[in-house]
Design an enzyme around this catalytic site. Structure first.
Site, mmCIF file in Angstrom:
data_model
loop_
_atom_site.group_PDB
_atom_site.id
_atom_site.type_symbol
_atom_site.label_atom_id
_atom_site.label_comp_id
_atom_site.label_asym_id
_atom_site.label_seq_id
_atom_site.Cartn_x
_atom_site.Cartn_y
_atom_site.Cartn_z
ATOM 1 C CD1 TRP A 24 -0.737 2.254 2.412
ATOM 2 C CD2 TRP A 24 -2.719 1.778 1.487
ATOM 3 N NE1 TRP A 24 -1.572 3.317 2.638
ATOM 4 C CE2 TRP A 24 -2.802 3.051 2.087
ATOM 5 C CE3 TRP A 24 -3.863 1.260 0.850
ATOM 6 C CZ2 TRP A 24 -3.965 3.821 2.067
ATOM 7 C CZ3 TRP A 24 -5.019 2.022 0.841
ATOM 8 C CH2 TRP A 24 -5.067 3.281 1.434
ATOM 9 C CG ASN A 26 -1.068 6.936 2.915
ATOM 10 O OD1 ASN A 26 -0.749 5.859 3.372
ATOM 11 N ND2 ASN A 26 -1.015 8.035 3.627
ATOM 12 C CG ASP A 27 -0.184 11.327 2.786
ATOM 13 O OD1 ASP A 27 -1.187 10.746 2.402
ATOM 14 O OD2 ASP A 27 -0.108 11.917 3.877
ATOM 15 C CG PHE A 86 1.614 9.301 10.629
ATOM 16 C CD1 PHE A 86 1.743 7.921 10.560
ATOM 17 C CD2 PHE A 86 0.425 9.819 11.142
ATOM 18 C CE1 PHE A 86 0.717 7.078 10.981
ATOM 19 C CE2 PHE A 86 -0.603 8.989 11.567
ATOM 20 C CZ PHE A 86 -0.466 7.624 11.497
ATOM 21 C CB SER A 87 2.944 12.780 5.789
ATOM 22 O OG SER A 87 2.350 11.779 5.012
ATOM 23 N NE ARG A 145 -2.786 13.620 10.538
ATOM 24 C CZ ARG A 145 -3.842 13.675 11.337
ATOM 25 N NH1 ARG A 145 -3.689 13.659 12.650
ATOM 26 N NH2 ARG A 145 -5.062 13.765 10.837
ATOM 27 C CG ASP A 146 0.761 15.253 7.867
ATOM 28 O OD1 ASP A 146 1.227 14.184 8.293
ATOM 29 O OD2 ASP A 146 -0.447 15.403 7.598
ATOM 30 C CD GLU A 200 -5.020 14.373 7.313
ATOM 31 O OE1 GLU A 200 -5.421 14.082 6.169
ATOM 32 O OE2 GLU A 200 -4.965 13.537 8.235
ATOM 33 C CD1 TRP A 283 -7.215 10.353 3.309
ATOM 34 C CD2 TRP A 283 -6.881 8.182 3.762
ATOM 35 N NE1 TRP A 283 -5.887 10.186 3.612
ATOM 36 C CE2 TRP A 283 -5.661 8.861 3.894
ATOM 37 C CE3 TRP A 283 -6.907 6.799 3.987
ATOM 38 C CZ2 TRP A 283 -4.466 8.216 4.245
ATOM 39 C CZ3 TRP A 283 -5.724 6.156 4.339
ATOM 40 C CH2 TRP A 283 -4.529 6.864 4.464
HETATM 41 C C1 FRU Z 1 -2.883 12.160 5.062
HETATM 42 C C2 FRU Z 1 -2.442 11.433 6.304
HETATM 43 C C3 FRU Z 1 -1.434 12.280 7.061
HETATM 44 C C4 FRU Z 1 -0.669 11.270 7.853
HETATM 45 C C5 FRU Z 1 -0.623 10.092 6.898
HETATM 46 C C6 FRU Z 1 -0.678 8.750 7.581
HETATM 47 O O1 FRU Z 1 -3.268 11.328 4.028
HETATM 48 O O2 FRU Z 1 -3.557 11.124 7.099
HETATM 49 O O3 FRU Z 1 -2.019 13.309 7.831
HETATM 50 O O4 FRU Z 1 0.602 11.707 8.179
HETATM 51 O O5 FRU Z 1 -1.734 10.232 6.035
HETATM 52 O O6 FRU Z 1 -0.417 7.724 6.673
#
Ligand code: FRU
Length: 477
Positions: A24, A26-27, A86-87, A145-146, A200, A283
C-alpha cells in the site's frame, strides 16, 4: 471447473505513474531534488494492500517518470515512532538530506528528524524534536502531524498540520535554532469552514511572486462544484510572514476538481521549476487492486509544474512526458454527432483537443470505451462547466461521501473561454488526468475498465463543431 478467468495482476498497474512494487502507498513524502536526482518518499505499508504501520518507502528518478525503488528509508522501529512514521518533507542542509516526519509514539504525534545521504537514513537520538507539549492550549495536541521544513534567510521553520479545539483545521509554525531545538512561533493560518477537520500535509512556496499554501483539509463542507470528496485539497494564495508566524490569505480554491487527489507536495528542482505530486486516491474509497488481490494499492499523480496567473494556480504536466510519446498523430476535423478514427484508441496516451467554439452547446469525448463502458469528459458552453463522469468506467467504486451521486460525477466551472476550449488528457491504464484550458483547472480520477475498453469517441450536441486533435501513445516498455 472454476469458470472465473484469472486476471492479470498487473492489468491496472500504471506504466509511468509511481506505484510501489508491492503493498500500500498513500501520501508523497520528502519530495526533493538531492545530489542530482529526484527523490520521492511515500507513506508505505509494505506488508499489505491496506493502510497499516507506516514506513517511508523511497524511490529515485532522473526524469520524474521512471522511478527506481530503493530500500525503505524509515521504519517504525524506535520508541518515538513505533506506531508509525507519518508524513513529512525533506530539505538539503550541509550536503545532508534532512527528513522531518511525524513519529507516532507513546505520547501520540510528535515531530522527528532523520539525516541521510540519499540512500541510508538515521534518526536523531534526541527525537522527537518537537513535542506535542509545546503546543498552546487552544490546539488539539492529538492531531499534530505532517511537518513542512523550510529554510528562509538562514532560519529554520517547520509548518505543521493540526486542529484547533473549536474544531477548525489549522497550521502551527515552529522556529528552529537547530534541527533539535524548536520553539512555537504561532498559529500560521486556520480554516474559516465550519465543518470540523484536521488540516493535513501543508506545503508553502513562492511562485510568480505569490506565496502559495497547499493544505489537505479533512471533511470540508461540499459546495456545488468543489470539495465534493470525503477529504479535499486546497490552495491559498496570500502573503506569508514566517518571522511573524502568520499567513494572510486573499483567495483559495480546490487544487483538483476530480475524484482522486490528496496530500500534494511540491519541490523546486535544479531548473527552478516548482513541481507538485499528489496521492492519486482518496480516503474511504474501495480499492479494486486490493479487492482483486493484485498485491499493490495506490499511485501518485503525474508530476505537474505549477505557476500562478491572475491569482489562480495553473498545473501543467512536466515536459519530460514528451520523451515517451510514440506514433504522434494529428487531425483537424469538423463533425456533428460523433467522430472516431481507428488509430485514435488506447489506454496510455497523451491527447490534446482544441474545440473551436461553435453553435454546438456541448462537446467532449468518451474514452476507455467498450461495449458497456465509457469515461466521459464534456464541456457545456452555456454554463462554462466541464463534467467528468465515471459512472460507466468499469469496476464500480464506492466512497464515504454522503451524496451517492457524487461518487460518479465531478464538475468544474472554467473561466475565460474565448474562441477555443482546450482539453488535455493523460491516461495510464487505470487513471486519467485532465488539464483544462492550459491547466487552469485539473480533474484527476482512477478508473478500472476492461482491457478491451480502448475506444475514444469525440461528440458534439446541438450542432457541428471543429476540433484539432493531437494524439500520442505513451510507451515505457
Ligand atoms: C494524510 C495522512 C497524514 C498522515 C498520513 C498517515 O493522508 O492522514 O495526515 O501523516 O496520512 O499515513
Amino acid at each position: 471447473m472454476n469458470d472465473v478467468t484469472p486476471r492479470d495482476p498487473n492489468e491496472y498497474r500504471p506504466g509511468f505513474h509511481f506505484t510501489a512494487k508491492k503493498g500500500w502507498i498513500n501520501d508523497p513524502n520528502g519530495f526533493s531534488y538531492y545530489e542530482g536526482r529526484y527523490h520521492l518518499f511515500f507513506q508505505h505499508h509494505p506488508f499489505g494492500t491496506e493502510w497499516g504501520p507506516m514506513h517511508w518507502g523511497h524511490a529515485v528518478s532522473d526524469d520524474l517518470l521512471r522511478w527506481e525503488e530503493l530500500p525503505i528509508a524509515l521504519a517504525p522501529d524506535s520508541d518515538f515512532d513505533r506506531r508509525g512514521c507519518f508524513s513529512g518533507t525533506a530539505i538539503t542542509m550541509d550536503k545532508q538530506h534532512v527528513l522531518m516526519y511525524t513519529g507516532v509514539g507513546p505520547r501520540g504525534q510528535e515531530q522527528c528528524v532523520a539525516l541521510g545521504d540519499g540512500f541510508k537514513y538515521r534518526k536523531l537520538p534526541d527525537n522527537p524534536v518537537i513535542r506535542a507539549a509545546a503546543l498552546p492550549e487552544d490546539v488539539r495536541a492529538e492531531e499534530f502531524r505532517d511537518p513542512k521544513l523550510i529554510v528562509e534567510d538562514g532560519t529554520l521553520y517547520a509548518l505543521v498540520g493540526t486542529q484547533l479545539k473549536d474544531g477548525r483545521g489549522a497550521l502551527v509554525l515552529f522556529k528552529g535554532a537547530a534541527l533539535n531545538a524548536w520553539e512555537f512561533a504561532g498559529v500560521f493560518d486556520a480554516s474559516t469552514d465550519t465543518a470540523p477537520g484536521v488540516w493535513e500535509c501543508p506545503d508553502l512556496f513562492e511562485v510568480n511572486d505569490r506565496d502559495v499554501l497547499l493544505i489537505s483539509p479533512q471533511g470540508m463542507t461540499p459546495e456545488e462544484h468543489r470539495f465534493r470528496n470525503h477529504h479535499s485539497t486546497m490552495y491559498r494564495i496570500g502573503k506569508a510572514d514566517l518571522s511573524d508566524g502568520r499567513f494572510a490569505a486573499f483567495g483559495f480554491d480546490e487544487v483538483d476538481y476530480g475524484f482522486d487527489f490528496f496530500a500534494p507536495q511540491t519541490m523546486r528542482d535544479s531548473r527552478g521549476r516548482r513541481i507538485m505530486v499528489a496521492w492519486m486516491q482518496m480516503w474511504g474509497r474501495t480499492m479494486p487492486t486490493h479487492d482483486l488481490g493484485h498485491g499493490w494499492a495506490g499511485a501518485m499523480t503525474l508530476p505537474r509544474e505549477l505557476s500562478v496567473h491572475n491569482d489562480m494556480l495553473y498545473q501543467k504536466p512536466i515536459d519530460e512526458i514528451a520523451a515517451y510519446h510514440i506514433n504522434p498523430l494529428f487531425w483537424d476535423v469538423s463533425f456533428s454527432g460523433t467522430w472516431t478514427h481507428p488509430d485514435l484508441c488506447g489506454r496510455s496516451f497523451d491527447l490534446t483537443i482544441e474545440f473551436r467554439i461553435s453553435d454546438a452547446h456541448t462537446y467532449g469525448l468518451s474514452l476507455f470505451c467498450g461495449a458497456e463502458e465509457e469515461t466521459v469528459f464534456s464541456y457545456d458552453h452555456g454554463s462554462g462547466v466541464v463534467t467528468f463522469d465515471r459512472r460507466r468506467s468499469g469496476i464500480p467504486l464506492k466512497g464515504l461521501e454522503r451524496d451517492p451521486v457524487s461518487s460518479g460525477v465531478r464538475t468544474v466551472p472554467v473561466l475565460g473561454v474565448g474562441a477555443t476550449f482546450k482539453l488535455r488528457l493523460i491516461a495510464d491504464r487505470s487513471s486519467v488526468e485532465a488539464f483544462i484550458q492550459d491547466g487552469q483547472r485539473t480533474m484527476t480520477g482512477t478508473v478500472y475498465p476492461r482491457d478491451t475498453s480502448q475506444g475514444i469517441r469525440l461528440f458534439s450536441k446541438g450542432g457541428p463543431v471543429s476540433a484539432r486533435i493531437w494524439f500520442s501513445r505513451l510507451s515505457f516498455g
